[in-house]
Design an enzyme around this catalytic site. Structure first.
Site, PDB file in Angstrom:
ATOM      1  CE  LYS A 139      28.341  25.762  27.957  1.00  0.00           C
ATOM      2  NZ  LYS A 139      28.866  27.113  28.241  1.00  0.00           N
ATOM      3  CG  ASP A 174      24.315  30.006  29.224  1.00  0.00           C
ATOM      4  OD1 ASP A 174      23.639  30.118  30.270  1.00  0.00           O
ATOM      5  OD2 ASP A 174      25.539  30.270  29.150  1.00  0.00           O
ATOM      6  CE  LYS A 213      24.921  33.580  28.685  1.00  0.00           C
ATOM      7  NZ  LYS A 213      26.266  34.039  29.037  1.00  0.00           N
ATOM      8  CG  ASP A 238      26.469  27.835  25.821  1.00  0.00           C
ATOM      9  OD1 ASP A 238      27.653  27.918  25.441  1.00  0.00           O
ATOM     10  OD2 ASP A 238      26.113  27.993  27.011  1.00  0.00           O
ATOM     11  CG  ASP A 277      25.989  33.291  32.340  1.00  0.00           C
ATOM     12  OD1 ASP A 277      25.667  32.315  31.640  1.00  0.00           O
ATOM     13  OD2 ASP A 277      26.229  34.415  31.877  1.00  0.00           O
ATOM     14  CD  GLU A 313      26.195  27.658  31.225  1.00  0.00           C
ATOM     15  OE1 GLU A 313      26.521  28.702  31.833  1.00  0.00           O
ATOM     16  OE2 GLU A 313      26.378  27.508  30.009  1.00  0.00           O
ATOM     17  NE  ARG A 333      33.128  28.239  34.722  1.00  0.00           N
ATOM     18  CZ  ARG A 333      33.761  29.411  34.768  1.00  0.00           C
ATOM     19  NH1 ARG A 333      34.537  29.718  35.804  1.00  0.00           N
ATOM     20  NH2 ARG A 333      33.638  30.273  33.788  1.00  0.00           N
TER      21      ARG A 333
HETATM   22  N1  BES Z   1      28.071  30.130  27.195  1.00  0.00           N
HETATM   23  C1  BES Z   1      28.739  31.159  27.897  1.00  0.00           C
HETATM   24  C2  BES Z   1      30.009  31.634  27.191  1.00  0.00           C
HETATM   25  C3  BES Z   1      29.789  32.328  25.883  1.00  0.00           C
HETATM   26  C4  BES Z   1      29.620  33.695  25.839  1.00  0.00           C
HETATM   27  C5  BES Z   1      29.796  31.619  24.701  1.00  0.00           C
HETATM   28  C6  BES Z   1      29.427  34.337  24.639  1.00  0.00           C
HETATM   29  C7  BES Z   1      29.610  32.253  23.484  1.00  0.00           C
HETATM   30  C8  BES Z   1      29.429  33.622  23.449  1.00  0.00           C
HETATM   31  C9  BES Z   1      29.126  30.684  29.280  1.00  0.00           C
HETATM   32  O1  BES Z   1      28.274  29.759  29.867  1.00  0.00           O
HETATM   33  C10 BES Z   1      29.142  31.876  30.160  1.00  0.00           C
HETATM   34  O2  BES Z   1      28.090  32.416  30.386  1.00  0.00           O
HETATM   35  N2  BES Z   1      30.301  32.244  30.653  1.00  0.00           N
HETATM   36  C11 BES Z   1      30.424  33.372  31.515  1.00  0.00           C
HETATM   37  C12 BES Z   1      31.190  32.926  32.730  1.00  0.00           C
HETATM   38  C13 BES Z   1      31.219  33.930  33.833  1.00  0.00           C
HETATM   39  C14 BES Z   1      29.849  34.104  34.425  1.00  0.00           C
HETATM   40  C15 BES Z   1      32.173  33.453  34.888  1.00  0.00           C
HETATM   41  C16 BES Z   1      31.199  34.447  30.760  1.00  0.00           C
HETATM   42  O3  BES Z   1      32.133  34.120  30.038  1.00  0.00           O
HETATM   43  O4  BES Z   1      30.798  35.601  30.853  1.00  0.00           O
HETATM   44 ZN    ZN Z   2      27.158  28.632  28.570  1.00  0.00          ZN
HETATM   45 MN    MN Z   3      26.692  30.691  30.909  1.00  0.00          MN
END
Ligand code: BES
Ligand code: ZN
Ligand code: MN
Length: 497
Positions: free
Chosen positions: A259, A264, A271, A282, A341, A343, A345
């Site tokens: 990834k 992000d 966020k 990220d 968010d 993104e 996947r």
């Molecule tokens: N990049 C984030 C995941 C992340 C969060 C990595 C904190 C490192 C530290 C990912 O893209 C994300 O935002 N995931 C969301 C998914 C949700 C919206 C379904 C999450 O985990 O909150």
């Molecule tokens: Zn992310």
């Molecule tokens: Mn995200």
């Protein structure tokens, strides 16, 4: 910093570092220290317990030169990763007043019979100890020496294995330092193009092929999910394909997908601002793939290794993909974007489908800083491991134990799949539920591997960056490179046997 292998210290050795684990024969080691320094063993034993990172300094004069011995505690039954960290910490904390010529002593009955793993870890750690995170500081104060020369002292009989281990430690550290720089870099200095350029340069230097698809080509290919995530960004996406082929026969094809979200923001599902700055990292999955390809090439592994990195920012703009939008994908499946968010996947869906279609790898592994849910589950002590193949799980777990880059398996049961049902499209990217987020994310990815029989997804959100003594903020760990190289070496050994 440079390293030479010797069988005894020279007259220019200004200090000897003697690493010592607890539960070793302290008397035997200290007898030799006493012989050099004249300090009674009992006194030393009273003050030095060989706890992890404990340092005890002794002074002596030899041929009219003032010298030092650093007794360096390794703690109880240290793993390679512990040895590495002790040495890294030692140099990091003391570099300002270390002498330039140091001996790394494995002659004092202080190392295992085969010291090679310790030599590798120690050299790796010493080299990383000089890693400087202050890339953009204008005032580069340099205190003390900046060039160190290490004599790695081992028994004559161990010369061959120790020499190889020493080079391995050095070469890992070089790649890791560069990967640290990438992961620690802020998003304004690290666009998708920067990741692509890194790959190109590394490929040129180490002899592997790198192809970068630009925005136009990405549209032509139909990498629709990557395009959807990129819509809100001023900076074009990049789709990086790296391919290392051995000169001789290749035993297997390993497909790695990382990834590469260079920042992000969350997109329109934006966020909160607290800690958003960490989203510059990220692309930790991409970094692991970049580093692993480089190492595979440097080590000339007899495997065909393919790295695929979809790279983009996830940003906010009037053109951004909106919650509820339906997008396409490289595989053809349609996706309802419930949350912009989620993104990672989306872009991985295209990366995985591309890797499977064009390379039919025997093993497919993706790495991604994918979910906060994985951090809430495992904290910062292990990455989440998801796989449809028990044998692959076994091997990855073995490598995780050996390298200290821990993994813990979480389930992929089909019960979780129904959460991704969409009314309007083939599937949606988020269930809307706060539970089991790391698992539903993995289930989403599974939809794009075309039933590949040996796939593993590593959610490295909690381990790609971490708190440490080396920085005041979370910083890069390089997680995944040692793990994957160890895994691949295991495959090679197994095929050779
Ligand atoms: N990049 C984030 C995941 C992340 C969060 C990595 C904190 C490192 C530290 C990912 O893209 C994300 O935002 N995931 C969301 C998914 C949700 C919206 C379904 C999450 O985990 O909150
Ligand atoms: Zn992310
Ligand atoms: Mn995200």
């Amino acid at each position: 910093m440079h390293f030479t292998l010797l069988h005894q210290a020279t007259s220019s050795t200004e200090a000897l570092i003697v690493p010592i684990a607890q539960k070793t024969d302290l008397d035997a080691i200290l007898a030799l220290v006493t012989e050099k320094t004249g300090v009674p063993t009992d006194l030393i034993k009273n003050d030095f317990k060989a706890a992890s990172k404990e340092v005890h300094t002794l002074y002596f004069t030899e041929n009219k030169q003032n010298k030092r011995i650093f007794l360096l505690g390794l703690g109880e039954s240290p793993r390679s990763i512990d040895v590495l960290n002790v040495f890294r910490s030692f140099v990091f904390k003391r570099k300002a007043n270390l002498p330039a010529n140091l001996g790394l002593n494995f002659l004092f009955k202080n190392a295992p019979d085969n010291p090679a793993p310790w030599v590798e870890a120690a050299v790796n750690g010493l080299a990383l100890g000089l890693y400087d995170i202050g890339l953009y500081k204008t005032d580069k104060k340099q205190e003390g020496n900046t060039e160190f020369h290490f004599e790695v002292l081992v028994d004559e009989a161990q010369k061959a294995t120790a020499t190889e281990a020493m080079h391995l430690g050095e070469t890992f550290a070089q790649t890791h330092s560069q990967v640290f720089d990438l992961v620690n870099a802020p998003a304004n200095k690290k666009t998708p193009q920067v990741l692509a350029d890194w790959a190109k340069q590394s490929g040129k230097r180490h002899g592997y092929k790198v192809e970068v698809f630009d925005e136009k080509k990405i549209h032509e290919l139909g990498l629709h999910a990557l395009i959807a995530v990129n819509r809100g960004s001023e900076r074009p996406p990049a789709f990086i394909v790296m391919e290392y082929k051995p000169k001789g026969k290749s035993l297997r094809t390993i497909g790695l997908v990382g990834k590469g979200v260079t920042f992000d923001t969350g997109g329109l599902s934006i966020k909160p601002s607290t800690n958003m700055h960490y989203m510059k990292s990220d692309m930790g999955g991409a970094a692991a793939v970049l580093g692993t390809l480089e190492m595979a090439a440097k080590l000339q592994l007899p495997l065909h290794v393919v790295g695929v990195i979809p790279a983009t920012e996830n940003s906010v703009d009037s053109l951004s993909t909106k919650p509820g939008d339906v997008i396409g994908s490289y595989l053809g499946k349609t996706i309802e974007v419930i949350d912009t968010d989620a993104e990672g996947r989306l872009i991985l869906a295209d990366g995985l489908a591309y890797a499977v279609k064009h390379y039919q790898p025997d093993v497919l592994i993706d790495l991604a800083t994918l979910t906060g849910s994985c951090i809430r589950t495992l904290g910062t002590y292990a990455g989440g491991l998801f796989s449809n193949n028990d044998e692959l799980v076994g091997k990855l777990n073995d490598s995780a134990d050996r390298t200290g880059e821990r993994l813990w398996r979480l389930p992929l049961w089909d019960d979780y799949k129904k959460e991704l049902k969409s009314d309007v499209a083939d599937l949606k990217n988020f269930s809307g539920s706060p539970s089991a987020g790391a698992i539903t994310a993995a289930k989403f990815l599974e939809e794009f591997i075309e039933k590949h029989p040996a796939w593993a997804h590593l959610d490295i959100a909690g381990v790609a960056v971490s708190d440490s003594e080396f920085a005041s903020q979370k910083s890069a760990t390089g997680f995944g490179i040692r793990l994957l190289i160890d895994y691949m070496k295991g495959l090679i050994a197994e095929t050779a046997a």
